[in-house]
Design a protein around this motif. Structure first.
Motif, PDB file in Angstrom:
ATOM      1  N   GLY A 306      30.543  85.583  16.133  1.00 57.24           N
ATOM      2  CA  GLY A 306      31.493  85.291  17.209  1.00 57.24           C
ATOM      3  C   GLY A 306      32.761  84.714  16.613  1.00 57.24           C
ATOM      4  O   GLY A 306      32.815  84.372  15.420  1.00 57.24           O
ATOM      5  N   LEU A 307      33.795  84.569  17.444  1.00 52.90           N
ATOM      6  CA  LEU A 307      35.073  84.003  17.014  1.00 52.90           C
ATOM      7  C   LEU A 307      35.215  82.623  17.637  1.00 52.90           C
ATOM      8  O   LEU A 307      35.291  82.490  18.864  1.00 52.90           O
ATOM      9  N   TYR A 308      35.247  81.597  16.795  1.00 56.35           N
ATOM     10  CA  TYR A 308      35.325  80.221  17.287  1.00 56.35           C
ATOM     11  C   TYR A 308      36.687  79.973  17.915  1.00 56.35           C
ATOM     12  O   TYR A 308      37.733  80.385  17.392  1.00 56.35           O
ATOM     13  N   ILE A 309      36.689  79.286  19.081  1.00 55.83           N
ATOM     14  CA  ILE A 309      37.961  79.002  19.768  1.00 55.83           C
ATOM     15  C   ILE A 309      38.163  77.511  20.023  1.00 55.83           C
ATOM     16  O   ILE A 309      39.148  77.111  20.655  1.00 55.83           O
ATOM     17  N   GLY A 310      37.233  76.677  19.534  1.00 54.55           N
ATOM     18  CA  GLY A 310      37.368  75.234  19.705  1.00 54.55           C
ATOM     19  C   GLY A 310      36.409  74.665  20.740  1.00 54.55           C
ATOM     20  O   GLY A 310      35.824  75.400  21.545  1.00 54.55           O
ATOM     21  N   ASP A 311      36.204  73.328  20.692  1.00 54.37           N
ATOM     22  CA  ASP A 311      35.338  72.625  21.646  1.00 54.37           C
ATOM     23  C   ASP A 311      33.914  73.180  21.691  1.00 54.37           C
ATOM     24  O   ASP A 311      33.275  73.204  22.746  1.00 54.37           O
ATOM     25  N   GLY A 312      33.433  73.647  20.535  1.00 56.13           N
ATOM     26  CA  GLY A 312      32.063  74.163  20.479  1.00 56.13           C
ATOM     27  C   GLY A 312      31.877  75.510  21.145  1.00 56.13           C
ATOM     28  O   GLY A 312      30.735  75.914  21.413  1.00 56.13           O
ATOM     29  N   GLN A 313      32.978  76.223  21.432  1.00 54.25           N
ATOM     30  CA  GLN A 313      32.909  77.507  22.139  1.00 54.25           C
ATOM     31  C   GLN A 313      33.355  78.657  21.235  1.00 54.25           C
ATOM     32  O   GLN A 313      34.111  78.475  20.274  1.00 54.25           O
ATOM     33  N   MET A 314      32.893  79.831  21.575  1.00 60.01           N
ATOM     34  CA  MET A 314      33.287  81.044  20.850  1.00 60.01           C
ATOM     35  C   MET A 314      33.489  82.174  21.849  1.00 60.01           C
ATOM     36  O   MET A 314      33.018  82.131  22.987  1.00 60.01           O
ATOM     37  N   ILE A 315      34.183  83.212  21.411  1.00 60.56           N
ATOM     38  CA  ILE A 315      34.243  84.479  22.142  1.00 60.56           C
ATOM     39  C   ILE A 315      33.415  85.470  21.348  1.00 60.56           C
ATOM     40  O   ILE A 315      33.595  85.596  20.121  1.00 60.56           O
ATOM     41  N   HIS A 316      32.510  86.163  22.010  1.00 66.91           N
ATOM     42  CA  HIS A 316      31.675  87.129  21.296  1.00 66.91           C
ATOM     43  C   HIS A 316      31.276  88.266  22.228  1.00 66.91           C
ATOM     44  O   HIS A 316      31.435  88.194  23.446  1.00 66.91           O
ATOM     45  N   ALA A 317      30.781  89.343  21.617  1.00 68.76           N
ATOM     46  CA  ALA A 317      30.220  90.481  22.361  1.00 68.76           C
ATOM     47  C   ALA A 317      28.702  90.347  22.261  1.00 68.76           C
ATOM     48  O   ALA A 317      28.128  90.637  21.211  1.00 68.76           O
ATOM     49  N   PRO A 318      28.038  89.869  23.320  1.00 65.90           N
ATOM     50  CA  PRO A 318      26.622  89.493  23.217  1.00 65.90           C
ATOM     51  C   PRO A 318      25.645  90.649  23.036  1.00 65.90           C
ATOM     52  O   PRO A 318      24.976  90.762  22.008  1.00 65.90           O
ATOM     53  N   ASN A 319      25.545  91.539  24.030  1.00 61.41           N
ATOM     54  CA  ASN A 319      24.564  92.619  24.019  1.00 61.41           C
ATOM     55  C   ASN A 319      24.883  93.550  25.190  1.00 61.41           C
ATOM     56  O   ASN A 319      25.781  93.257  25.982  1.00 61.41           O
ATOM     57  N   PRO A 320      24.151  94.658  25.315  1.00 64.20           N
ATOM     58  CA  PRO A 320      24.498  95.617  26.385  1.00 64.20           C
ATOM     59  C   PRO A 320      24.429  95.067  27.801  1.00 64.20           C
ATOM     60  O   PRO A 320      25.001  95.663  28.715  1.00 64.20           O
ATOM     61  N   SER A 321      23.743  93.946  28.005  1.00 63.13           N
ATOM     62  CA  SER A 321      23.629  93.412  29.363  1.00 63.13           C
ATOM     63  C   SER A 321      24.764  92.449  29.705  1.00 63.13           C
ATOM     64  O   SER A 321      24.869  92.010  30.849  1.00 63.13           O
ATOM     65  N   SER A 322      25.603  92.112  28.725  1.00 61.41           N
ATOM     66  CA  SER A 322      26.676  91.139  28.966  1.00 61.41           C
ATOM     67  C   SER A 322      27.959  91.603  28.287  1.00 61.41           C
ATOM     68  O   SER A 322      27.924  92.054  27.140  1.00 61.41           O
ATOM     69  N   PRO A 323      29.091  91.472  28.949  1.00 69.76           N
ATOM     70  CA  PRO A 323      30.370  91.870  28.352  1.00 69.76           C
ATOM     71  C   PRO A 323      30.878  90.804  27.385  1.00 69.76           C
ATOM     72  O   PRO A 323      30.267  89.740  27.219  1.00 69.76           O
ATOM     73  N   VAL A 324      31.995  91.087  26.749  1.00 70.75           N
ATOM     74  CA  VAL A 324      32.653  90.105  25.881  1.00 70.75           C
ATOM     75  C   VAL A 324      32.921  88.858  26.714  1.00 70.75           C
ATOM     76  O   VAL A 324      33.454  88.930  27.819  1.00 70.75           O
ATOM     77  N   ARG A 325      32.547  87.704  26.163  1.00 71.41           N
ATOM     78  CA  ARG A 325      32.613  86.482  26.970  1.00 71.41           C
ATOM     79  C   ARG A 325      32.762  85.248  26.089  1.00 71.41           C
ATOM     80  O   ARG A 325      32.621  85.296  24.870  1.00 71.41           O
ATOM     81  N   VAL A 326      33.030  84.115  26.734  1.00 72.39           N
ATOM     82  CA  VAL A 326      33.040  82.811  26.068  1.00 72.39           C
ATOM     83  C   VAL A 326      31.640  82.224  26.197  1.00 72.39           C
ATOM     84  O   VAL A 326      31.004  82.327  27.250  1.00 72.39           O
ATOM     85  N   ALA A 327      31.145  81.617  25.119  1.00 69.03           N
ATOM     86  CA  ALA A 327      29.805  81.028  25.136  1.00 69.03           C
ATOM     87  C   ALA A 327      29.759  79.871  24.149  1.00 69.03           C
ATOM     88  O   ALA A 327      30.538  79.822  23.193  1.00 69.03           O
ATOM     89  N   PRO A 328      28.851  78.934  24.332  1.00 68.57           N
ATOM     90  CA  PRO A 328      28.700  77.847  23.367  1.00 68.57           C
ATOM     91  C   PRO A 328      28.048  78.356  22.086  1.00 68.57           C
ATOM     92  O   PRO A 328      27.183  79.232  22.132  1.00 68.57           O
ATOM     93  N   ILE A 329      28.449  77.801  20.963  1.00 66.52           N
ATOM     94  CA  ILE A 329      27.890  78.277  19.699  1.00 66.52           C
ATOM     95  C   ILE A 329      26.457  77.793  19.487  1.00 66.52           C
ATOM     96  O   ILE A 329      25.761  78.308  18.614  1.00 66.52           O
ATOM     97  N   ASP A 330      26.018  76.810  20.283  1.00 66.30           N
ATOM     98  CA  ASP A 330      24.631  76.366  20.140  1.00 66.30           C
ATOM     99  C   ASP A 330      23.679  77.212  20.989  1.00 66.30           C
ATOM    100  O   ASP A 330      22.505  76.890  21.132  1.00 66.30           O
ATOM    101  N   GLN A 331      24.181  78.323  21.509  1.00 68.51           N
ATOM    102  CA  GLN A 331      23.353  79.216  22.319  1.00 68.51           C
ATOM    103  C   GLN A 331      22.369  80.003  21.455  1.00 68.51           C
ATOM    104  O   GLN A 331      21.338  80.483  21.926  1.00 68.51           O
ATOM    105  N   MET A 332      22.684  80.137  20.148  1.00 61.68           N
ATOM    106  CA  MET A 332      21.841  80.897  19.221  1.00 61.68           C
ATOM    107  C   MET A 332      21.689  80.105  17.925  1.00 61.68           C
ATOM    108  O   MET A 332      22.468  79.186  17.661  1.00 61.68           O
ATOM    109  N   PRO A 333      20.700  80.463  17.117  1.00 61.19           N
ATOM    110  CA  PRO A 333      20.501  79.743  15.829  1.00 61.19           C
ATOM    111  C   PRO A 333      21.698  79.938  14.903  1.00 61.19           C
ATOM    112  O   PRO A 333      21.976  81.044  14.476  1.00 61.19           O
ATOM    113  N   PHE A 334      22.377  78.853  14.594  1.00 63.31           N
ATOM    114  CA  PHE A 334      23.586  78.893  13.762  1.00 63.31           C
ATOM    115  C   PHE A 334      23.202  79.182  12.309  1.00 63.31           C
ATOM    116  O   PHE A 334      22.287  78.571  11.764  1.00 63.31           O
TER     117      PHE A 334
END
Length: 341
Positions: A306-334
């Motif tokens: 993902g692309l870090y944007i600050g405040d613990g958030q990133m923009i990423h393309a998750p998977n076929p069920s979700s579009p490009v979005r903002v998400a916390p970086i602690d949502q997945m194993p870093f």
């Protein structure tokens, strides 16, 4: 006339025994039929949480296969480019060779009319370059002018054979990469189909909760450290809501590494295609040192970015069920981060 015998009535105990035996045979028959006709008891119904866990795992495995597919595709394209260069160069040398051979053919015709054909010319004009090269020492018997031409032809034949050998190597490489592409493509498709089948077991409301748990706020405004990082973050923001498509690099759809490559490409920075190559680009940084524009990677196999944007958030393309979005970086194993420098 035969005597009629009074039928014997079975005892109660014997009847029970026969009934038990009949039931046992019926059960055995049913079990055998099940084994042969492939039917079985229905699997226990999964809870929404279990479906989510299985779907998440399938998406992760599909994404890992996607990155391998991207790598194989990149190598395949490079092999195609190298093969085309080799073929073009061989074609140019063959054109020059044909001109030289035509010139020697004129000399050979004159020699033939005058009573003989020089052995060197016989070899040069042969359709078997290997035979020529094996006997190239005979070229020394030609006259000075012919010898210079024969030497050029000899060199051209050697170069053409070298180019043909290199082209065969590239063709083998291309064939291998294409087989990898097919294998990874099949893996991705199978896993995504399985995930889609699992999701159909849920109600529309349950699917919405699982596949769209709520995007993080998009109002993060931490300043990027330099113009390139700012441009990459700006590009990613413009692509919020774009669909995830495996193997896609934009401009209208992306996979995870494709989004990162496109974002920095918009800033004039050429990044590698795959997550496992992108993590080795630039300078490694710790999680506590993250700044907007840094690349953040997840899972032990470095299969998501993902692309870090600050405040613990990133923009990423998750998977076929979700579009490009903002998400916390602690949502997945870093797994690590790198800064493009």
């Amino acid at each position: 006339m035969a005597a009629h015998r009074k039928p014997r009535h079975p005892s109660a105990g014997g009847g029970r025994a026969r009934k038990a035996a009949t039931l046992a045979l019926a059960l055995a028959g049913a079990a055998t039929a099940t084994a042969f006709d492939g039917t079985a008891h229905a699997a226990p119904e999964l809870t929404p949480a279990q479906v989510k866990a299985k779907v998440d795992q399938l998406y992760q495995e599909a994404e890992a296969a996607t990155e391998r597919y991207n790598g194989a595709k990149e190598q395949s394209e490079k092999a195609q480019d190298r093969l085309a260069v080799l073929q073009d160069e061989a074609a140019r040398k063959e054109e020059r060779l044909n001109s030289e051979r035509e010139a020697l053919g004129t000399v050979a015709a004159a020699q033939y009319r005058s009573g003989g054909l020089d052995p060197a010319l016989q070899l040069v004009l042969s359709d078997d370059p290997d035979a020529y090269l094996d006997g190239a020492a005979l070229a020394e018997r030609a006259g000075d002018r012919q010898s210079a031409t024969v030497t050029r032809v000899r060199k051209q034949l050697g170069e053409i054979e070298r180019l043909r050998g290199a082209a065969r190597v590239e063709l083998d490489s291309l064939t291998t990469r294409q087989a990898e592409l097919k294998r990874h493509s099949t893996t991705i498709t199978d896993k995504l189909d399985t995930a889609r089948d699992l999701l159909t077991q849920l109600t529309a409301e349950e699917r919405a909760r699982l596949t769209d748990p709520g995007a993080a706020p998009t109002t993060v405004t931490v300043a990027a450290p330099n113009a390139r990082a700012a441009a990459a973050v700006s590009y990613a923001r413009q692509k919020l809501g774009s669909p995830y498509v495996w193997g896609a690099t934009g401009p209208d759809a992306f996979d995870c590494s494709g989004l990162i490559q496109a974002a920095y490409g918009s800033a004039g920075v050429a990044l590698p295609r795959t997550t496992y190559a992108q993590i080795d680009t630039g300078q490694r940084v710790s999680r506590t040192e993250l700044r907007p524009g840094d690349l953040v990677f997840f899972y032990s196999g470095i299969s998501h970015v993902g692309l870090y944007i600050g405040d613990g958030q990133m923009i990423h393309a998750p998977n076929p069920s979700s579009p490009v979005r903002v998400a916390p970086i602690d949502q997945m194993p870093f797994a690590g981060a790198t800064r493009v420098v």
